[in-house]
Design an enzyme around this catalytic site. Structure first.
Site, PDB file in Angstrom:
ATOM      1  N   LYS A  20       0.846  -1.179   0.000  1.00  0.00           N
ATOM      2  CA  LYS A  20       0.000   0.000   0.000  1.00  0.00           C
ATOM      3  C   LYS A  20       0.881   1.227   0.000  1.00  0.00           C
ATOM      4  CE  LYS A  20      -1.937   1.613   3.948  1.00  0.00           C
ATOM      5  NZ  LYS A  20      -1.110   2.464   4.824  1.00  0.00           N
ATOM      6  N   HIS A  27      -1.457  -5.067   5.681  1.00  0.00           N
ATOM      7  CA  HIS A  27      -0.780  -5.885   6.698  1.00  0.00           C
ATOM      8  C   HIS A  27      -1.676  -6.179   7.905  1.00  0.00           C
ATOM      9  CE1 HIS A  27       0.143  -2.064   8.724  1.00  0.00           C
ATOM     10  NE2 HIS A  27       0.413  -2.760   9.795  1.00  0.00           N
ATOM     11  N   ASP A  32      -4.526   6.671   4.577  1.00  0.00           N
ATOM     12  CA  ASP A  32      -3.485   5.850   5.202  1.00  0.00           C
ATOM     13  C   ASP A  32      -4.075   4.698   6.026  1.00  0.00           C
ATOM     14  OD1 ASP A  32      -0.724   5.395   5.741  1.00  0.00           O
ATOM     15  OD2 ASP A  32      -0.951   6.297   7.734  1.00  0.00           O
ATOM     16  N   HIS A  82      -7.022  -0.411   6.246  1.00  0.00           N
ATOM     17  CA  HIS A  82      -7.036  -1.205   7.483  1.00  0.00           C
ATOM     18  C   HIS A  82      -8.417  -1.211   8.156  1.00  0.00           C
ATOM     19  CE1 HIS A  82      -2.867  -1.105   6.722  1.00  0.00           C
ATOM     20  NE2 HIS A  82      -2.544  -0.046   7.427  1.00  0.00           N
ATOM     21  N   LYS A 101      -3.225   9.997  14.869  1.00  0.00           N
ATOM     22  CA  LYS A 101      -1.825   9.959  15.303  1.00  0.00           C
ATOM     23  C   LYS A 101      -1.700  10.891  16.498  1.00  0.00           C
ATOM     24  CE  LYS A 101       0.291   8.293  11.212  1.00  0.00           C
ATOM     25  NZ  LYS A 101       0.729   6.905  11.401  1.00  0.00           N
TER      26      LYS A 101
HETATM   27  C1  BG6 Z   1       0.636   1.772   8.023  1.00  0.00           C
HETATM   28  C2  BG6 Z   1       0.508   3.268   7.970  1.00  0.00           C
HETATM   29  O1  BG6 Z   1      -0.113   1.182   6.986  1.00  0.00           O
HETATM   30  O2  BG6 Z   1       0.144   1.305   9.270  1.00  0.00           O
HETATM   31  C3  BG6 Z   1       1.234   3.930   9.126  1.00  0.00           C
HETATM   32  O3  BG6 Z   1       1.040   3.750   6.740  1.00  0.00           O
HETATM   33  C4  BG6 Z   1       0.763   3.325  10.439  1.00  0.00           C
HETATM   34  O4  BG6 Z   1       1.018   5.330   9.136  1.00  0.00           O
HETATM   35  C5  BG6 Z   1       0.850   1.798  10.390  1.00  0.00           C
HETATM   36  O5  BG6 Z   1       1.582   3.826  11.483  1.00  0.00           O
HETATM   37  C6  BG6 Z   1       0.236   1.174  11.629  1.00  0.00           C
HETATM   38  O6  BG6 Z   1       0.516  -0.189  11.618  1.00  0.00           O
HETATM   39  P1  BG6 Z   1       0.486  -1.026  12.971  1.00  0.00           P
HETATM   40  O7  BG6 Z   1       0.699  -2.428  12.538  1.00  0.00           O
HETATM   41  O8  BG6 Z   1       1.563  -0.482  13.844  1.00  0.00           O
HETATM   42  O9  BG6 Z   1      -0.872  -0.793  13.575  1.00  0.00           O
END
Ligand code: BG6
Length: 482
Positions: free
Chosen positions: A151, A181, A238, A243, A339
């Site tokens: 992504k 992910h 993002d 997600h 964030k």
């Molecule tokens: C990523 C984003 O896809 O996921 C980031 O680009 C974010 O900005 C991250 O911090 C968060 O991933 P995780 O696994 O730490 O929740």
């Protein structure tokens, strides 16, 4: 899924000198090797513009693995593993270099017995995806190959559709593995197991019993030096488009007929099609100012490197989502992500309707807490069911109590990294945990109306976002596990 060993193959990582390769891809491959999950005949070839020898590449990956691997690094595994690592430098658009690259991969085949099997992993900025794909196609390197695309997949529906056609010009859909992910996280896969291996939840998993749902992806980090990337993204692109909609689809989809990639993804697409386009009037966007997180003073978003003057990029978004189908009509789903929140927590909370008639007095609460189920995706992974119980004493007072499942306690092991699972599945050709073309395009449609940049409410770093987000959910409140 999972236990079979992949066929012999070369994993080619484009963008090999980048952050993703160091923090995620190579540490994941190392841990897969350590756990004996890779095929006997494999090689990992880094491809990037930076000129580097094989030895330099290995040294830099060693350093990356020692910093980022969940199991640390041990010479006993590292030394034989690094024998499989090689490097090739070139520009993605240089046809002569590609001809040499094809030859180079044939030599790798001869050396490692990888028999022409390929997994191309695009860990580059998205602008390089089309060039890489075209070159692979032109040189006839797509046979017996799969491609993993990171992504962000597009910038909106239009660019995602374009990218899908570029990919489909060279690869068949089953060869394409689009990474989100979150789907590789154990706790997200467990949502499927929780829903579909237990008979007791399914009958209440609908509008008759569920009052509302909240999904929260809070991060305490800021943009971590990625200001210029983030300027072109923002929280909706993002986190929400990918997600969060994936979390919602997994939570709310109908039971699939079979546990295979197509059945699961068909159900997800069906659910995504029932989600109404999100209304800007039911969305709050925010941007953090300076503040204090974990006792440390941190700068505001406008002061981060790479951020444009007067930027309207949202670092926070909260919204109400409606699902127009028989199971969920009328059940509000609230999404919130940001964030520089006070702590890192990804949770899904399902609230059930309260008792129809209250016989007992709630202890110290204005109204009894509703029964709810909280899925702690991370950290502190687990699931809690909260319900009312009698407070010991002569009167009939009710207080909320928890029944708790905790991964660490129950399984005595920390979940593996999402990337380990995803890279292994891509090597195996199992697309269950990857997003299909129509799924991505529909997800972009859902957020389309809230993508344009507009006014953002400021919030101090280290708080739960702008006040307007509390008003959006009122008279309810945002829920956080204690
Ligand atoms: C990523 C984003 O896809 O996921 C980031 O680009 C974010 O900005 C991250 O911090 C968060 O991933 P995780 O696994 O730490 O929740």
């Amino acid at each position: 899924m999972g236990l079979a060993r992949p066929d012999p193959q070369v994993v080619v990582i484009f963008g090999a000198s980048g952050d993703l390769t160091k923090r995620k891809a190579v540490p994941a491959l190392y841990n897969l090797y350590r756990e004996n999950l890779l095929p006997g005949n494999f090689a990992v070839v880094g491809f990037a513009r930076t000129p580097m020898t094989k030895e330099e590449f290995r040294a830099s990956m060693r350093e990356a693995v020692s910093r980022h691997s969940r199991s640390g690094i041990a010479d006993r595994y590292w030394l034989p593993f690094e024998e499989h690592l090689d490097y090739f430098s070139g520009s993605y658009g240089d046809p002569d270099r590609w001809i040499e690259f094809r030859k180079f991969l044939e030599e790798i085949d001869a050396q490692h017995g990888t028999q022409g099997g390929r997994l191309y992993y695009c860990a580059t900025p998205p602008s390089a995806f089309p060039e890489i794909t075209h070159s692979i196609g032109e040189l006839g390197m797509a046979d017996r190959a799969r491609i993993v695309v990171e992504k962000p997949f597009g910038y909106d529906e239009h660019t995602a559709t374009d990218l899908n056609s570029v990919l489909h010009g060279v690869f068949q859909e089953p060869q394409i593995f689009r990474i989100d992910h979150y789907l590789g996280k154990e706790t997200v896969q467990n949502i499927l197991v929780f829903r579909f291996s237990n008979g007791m939840f399914e009958p209440i998993w609908n509008r008759s019993y569920v009052e509302s749902v909240q999904i929260d992806v809070s991060e305490s980090v800021g943009v971590e030096g990625r200001g210029s990337f983030y300027e072109g993204a923002g929280a909706i692109r993002d986190i929400v488009q990918n997600h969060m909609l994936q979390l919602l689809a997994t939570l709310a989809m109908e039971p699939p007929a079979l546990f295979d990639a197509e059945s699961i993804r068909n159900e997800k697409v069906k659910l995504l099609r029932s989600i109404r386009q999100i209304d800007p009037a039911e969305t709050v966007k925010g941007q953090y100012n300076s503040g204090v997180v974990d006792g440390r003073a941190v700068p505001g978003y406008p002061e981060e490197d790479g951020v444009e003057d007067g930027s309207l990029t949202e670092t926070f978004a909260a919204m109400k989502v409606s699902i127009d189908n028989w199971r969920w009509a009328g059940v509000p789903v609230y999404l919130r992500t940001g964030k520089r929140m006070p702590k890192r927590a990804t949770t899904i909370t399902v609230f059930f309707h309260g008792a129809p008639h209250l016989l007992f007095e709630a202890s110290g609460l204005e109204r009894p807490e509703r029964n709810h189920l909280t899925i702690r995706v991370q950290p502190d992974e687990g699931i809690t069911l909260t319900f009312g119980a009698k407070v010991p004493g002569p009167d009939m007072k009710v207080a909320p109590v928890d029944m708790d499942f905790d991964y660490d306690e129950s399984f005595m092991s920390a979940p593996a990294e999402a990337y380990e699972r995803l890279i292994l599945d891509a090597m195996l050709g199992d697309a269950t945990l990857f997003t299909r073309a129509d799924e991505i395009e529909r997800s972009w449609q859902i957020v389309e109306k809230i993508l344009p940049k507009g006014p953002v409410d400021r919030y101090p770093a280290g708080t739960w976002g702008p006040v307007a987000a509390d008003e959006l959910i009122a008279p309810d409140t945002w829920h956080l596990p204690h």
